[in-house]
Design a protein around this motif. Structure first.
Motif, PDB file in Angstrom:
ATOM      1  N   GLN A  87       0.748  -1.278   0.162  1.00 46.67           N
ATOM      2  CA  GLN A  87       0.008  -0.009   0.006  1.00 46.67           C
ATOM      3  C   GLN A  87       0.764   1.264   0.043  1.00 46.67           C
ATOM      4  O   GLN A  87       0.356   2.212  -0.674  1.00 46.67           O
ATOM      5  CB  GLN A  87      -0.978   0.142   1.281  1.00 46.67           C
ATOM      6  N   GLU A  88       1.981   1.104   0.710  1.00 38.61           N
ATOM      7  CA  GLU A  88       2.831   2.532   0.759  1.00 38.61           C
ATOM      8  C   GLU A  88       3.940   2.593  -0.285  1.00 38.61           C
ATOM      9  O   GLU A  88       4.881   3.113  -0.356  1.00 38.61           O
ATOM     10  CB  GLU A  88       3.423   2.390   2.139  1.00 38.61           C
ATOM     11  N   ASN A  89       3.811   1.571  -1.233  1.00 39.99           N
ATOM     12  CA  ASN A  89       4.789   1.652  -2.453  1.00 39.99           C
ATOM     13  C   ASN A  89       6.388   1.238  -1.941  1.00 39.99           C
ATOM     14  O   ASN A  89       7.450   1.809  -2.277  1.00 39.99           O
ATOM     15  CB  ASN A  89       5.044   2.946  -3.371  1.00 39.99           C
ATOM     16  N   ILE A  90       6.386   0.357  -0.903  1.00 35.91           N
ATOM     17  CA  ILE A  90       7.633  -0.224  -0.474  1.00 35.91           C
ATOM     18  C   ILE A  90       8.083  -1.448  -1.229  1.00 35.91           C
ATOM     19  O   ILE A  90       7.241  -2.404  -1.132  1.00 35.91           O
ATOM     20  CB  ILE A  90       7.462  -0.587   1.220  1.00 35.91           C
ATOM     21  N   LEU A  91       9.056  -1.318  -2.135  1.00 34.79           N
ATOM     22  CA  LEU A  91       9.283  -2.337  -2.888  1.00 34.79           C
ATOM     23  C   LEU A  91      10.263  -3.431  -2.512  1.00 34.79           C
ATOM     24  O   LEU A  91      10.495  -4.620  -2.839  1.00 34.79           O
ATOM     25  CB  LEU A  91       9.757  -1.810  -4.220  1.00 34.79           C
ATOM     26  N   HIS A  92      11.138  -3.067  -1.279  1.00 38.39           N
ATOM     27  CA  HIS A  92      11.998  -3.857  -0.599  1.00 38.39           C
ATOM     28  C   HIS A  92      11.923  -3.420   0.801  1.00 38.39           C
ATOM     29  O   HIS A  92      12.044  -2.283   1.175  1.00 38.39           O
ATOM     30  CB  HIS A  92      13.310  -3.662  -1.221  1.00 38.39           C
ATOM     31  N   THR A  93      12.303  -4.622   1.601  1.00 34.78           N
ATOM     32  CA  THR A  93      12.159  -4.329   2.936  1.00 34.78           C
ATOM     33  C   THR A  93      13.024  -5.412   3.790  1.00 34.78           C
ATOM     34  O   THR A  93      12.925  -6.591   3.307  1.00 34.78           O
ATOM     35  CB  THR A  93      10.781  -4.002   3.635  1.00 34.78           C
ATOM     36  N   GLU A  94      13.620  -4.944   4.815  1.00 36.15           N
ATOM     37  CA  GLU A  94      14.501  -5.872   5.662  1.00 36.15           C
ATOM     38  C   GLU A  94      14.048  -5.721   7.049  1.00 36.15           C
ATOM     39  O   GLU A  94      14.262  -4.697   7.774  1.00 36.15           O
ATOM     40  CB  GLU A  94      16.035  -5.588   5.437  1.00 36.15           C
ATOM     41  N   ILE A  95      13.662  -7.007   7.583  1.00 38.50           N
ATOM     42  CA  ILE A  95      13.119  -6.746   8.954  1.00 38.50           C
ATOM     43  C   ILE A  95      13.959  -7.624  10.137  1.00 38.50           C
ATOM     44  O   ILE A  95      14.433  -8.564   9.811  1.00 38.50           O
ATOM     45  CB  ILE A  95      11.535  -7.243   8.811  1.00 38.50           C
ATOM     46  N   PHE A  96      13.870  -7.044  11.309  1.00 39.39           N
ATOM     47  CA  PHE A  96      14.387  -7.712  12.566  1.00 39.39           C
ATOM     48  C   PHE A  96      13.425  -8.619  13.260  1.00 39.39           C
ATOM     49  O   PHE A  96      12.253  -8.534  13.190  1.00 39.39           O
ATOM     50  CB  PHE A  96      14.980  -6.525  13.413  1.00 39.39           C
ATOM     51  N   CYS A  97      14.132  -9.753  13.618  1.00 38.92           N
ATOM     52  CA  CYS A  97      13.459 -10.736  14.278  1.00 38.92           C
ATOM     53  C   CYS A  97      14.275 -11.065  15.592  1.00 38.92           C
ATOM     54  O   CYS A  97      15.679 -11.011  15.336  1.00 38.92           O
ATOM     55  CB  CYS A  97      12.763 -11.670  13.617  1.00 38.92           C
TER      56      CYS A  97
END
Length: 330
Positions: A87-97
């Motif tokens: 929805q926000e036009n984020i094409l690449h994301t790297e997330i913490f866990c």
């Protein structure tokens, strides 16, 4: 939100997956897993999300981890966040866990890794979003648990973009973890670390010198050390800044007080991110809007920070080229 921010292709590099859990999702998973929460209803949960201090935030974050009980839950919250990215036009994301929280409760690490990985695979098929996960060592637990975590994580090396160092900063410098990160780097896995948020510039120096980070998470206190600023600039070490998080956690009293403009003026490789968007009430677009409205950041600077984020990402060279092309077309 401005039209420019709305259509700007985006990359996010600093977001903790449990921190994307909205009140409705918290209740949904609690009901599914028969977990009793200290909230009477949805309104009470929403009230808890308006926390007043760090202790209340930590308590809320822990409550979020308690309702996540299997790989399906991790898949669900990952997909919910990735739908928001679309929805926000984020094409690449790297997330913490992190896996330590769950392993200590008797769960297998597969629940975390496979649940998140399945979410990213589904989101790539449905939305074309790329990215992945960066497990973190919990620094206040010390080096021995971190080494144990690494032994577990190496079984899933092909599903990990990087390994990070997170949680309580002051009193737990990166230098405590030199041996474990020597092993991480020997395995060819990139390194990131939270540093210079609550901690002094010495913590950033330690992240650079002792565990040889590829990028710094937060880093807003770097401006207190001119030599450090020059080093970060010359080495082009990226900093994943989280403006709304910084204000919510009283690193800065107001958004107008944030040092992001000075960091940009100093020529640092700054990126903007959301950290724990559900808890702080601000996803990436809201963070970009906040720094534009309250810090005087221009459209051109927003574009430059997205270009920085592409460069700083762990995307493949081909994917980076695609993302840069998308930014060039805006």
């Amino acid at each position: 939100m401005s039209q420019f921010i709305e259509r700007l292709p985006k990359v996010e590099l600093h977001m903790h997956i449990e921190g994307s859990m909205e009140p409705e999702m918290l209740l949904q998973l609690a009901d599914k897993n028969k977990i009793t929460l200290p909230y009477a209803d949805l309104d009470a949960v929403k009230a808890a999300y308006n926390f007043a201090d760090l202790a209340a935030f930590v308590d809320l974050y822990i409550k979020g981890t308690e309702v996540v009980c299997d790989a399906e839950d991790f898949y669900t919250i990952t997909m919910e966040y990735l739908k928001k990215c679309h929805q926000e036009n984020i094409l690449h994301t790297e997330i913490f866990c992190d896996i330590r929280t769950y392993v200590d409760r008797g769960y297998a690490p597969e629940m975390v890794i496979e649940g998140i990985d399945a979410g990213f695979k589904a989101a790539y098929q449905e939305f074309g979003i790329t990215g992945g996960m960066m497990p973190c060592f919990i620094r206040h637990l010390g080096a021995e648990p971190a080494m144990q975590d690494l032994d577990m994580l190496l079984r899933f090396k092909d599903k990990i973009l990087a390994i990070g160092l997170a949680a309580v900063e002051v009193g737990f410098p990166p230098s405590m973890f030199t041996d474990v990160f020597d092993r991480v780097r020997a395995e060819g896995i990139p390194v990131v670390a939270h540093a210079g948020e609550e901690g002094s510039p010495d913590y950033i120096w330690s992240a650079i010198r002792d565990i040889k980070v590829d990028r710094i998470d937060h880093g807003v206190r770097c401006l207190e050390d001119a030599q450090l600023v020059e080093y970060l600039k010359q080495k082009e070490i990226p900093l994943t800044v989280c403006p709304c998080s910084n204000v919510s956690l009283n690193v800065f009293e107001r958004m107008e007080d944030h040092v992001l403009p000075q960091m940009l003026e100093a020529g640092l490789k700054v990126t903007v991110n959301s950290d724990d968007p559900a808890h702080f009430g601000a996803y990436l677009s809201e963070n970009l809007t906040a720094v534009q409205n309250h810090c005087g950041v221009t459209d051109q600077q927003l574009l430059q920070m997205q270009q920085n984020a592409v460069d700083a990402s762990f995307a493949t060279p081909d994917r980076k080229a695609e993302l840069h092309q998308r930014l060039a077309e805006i």
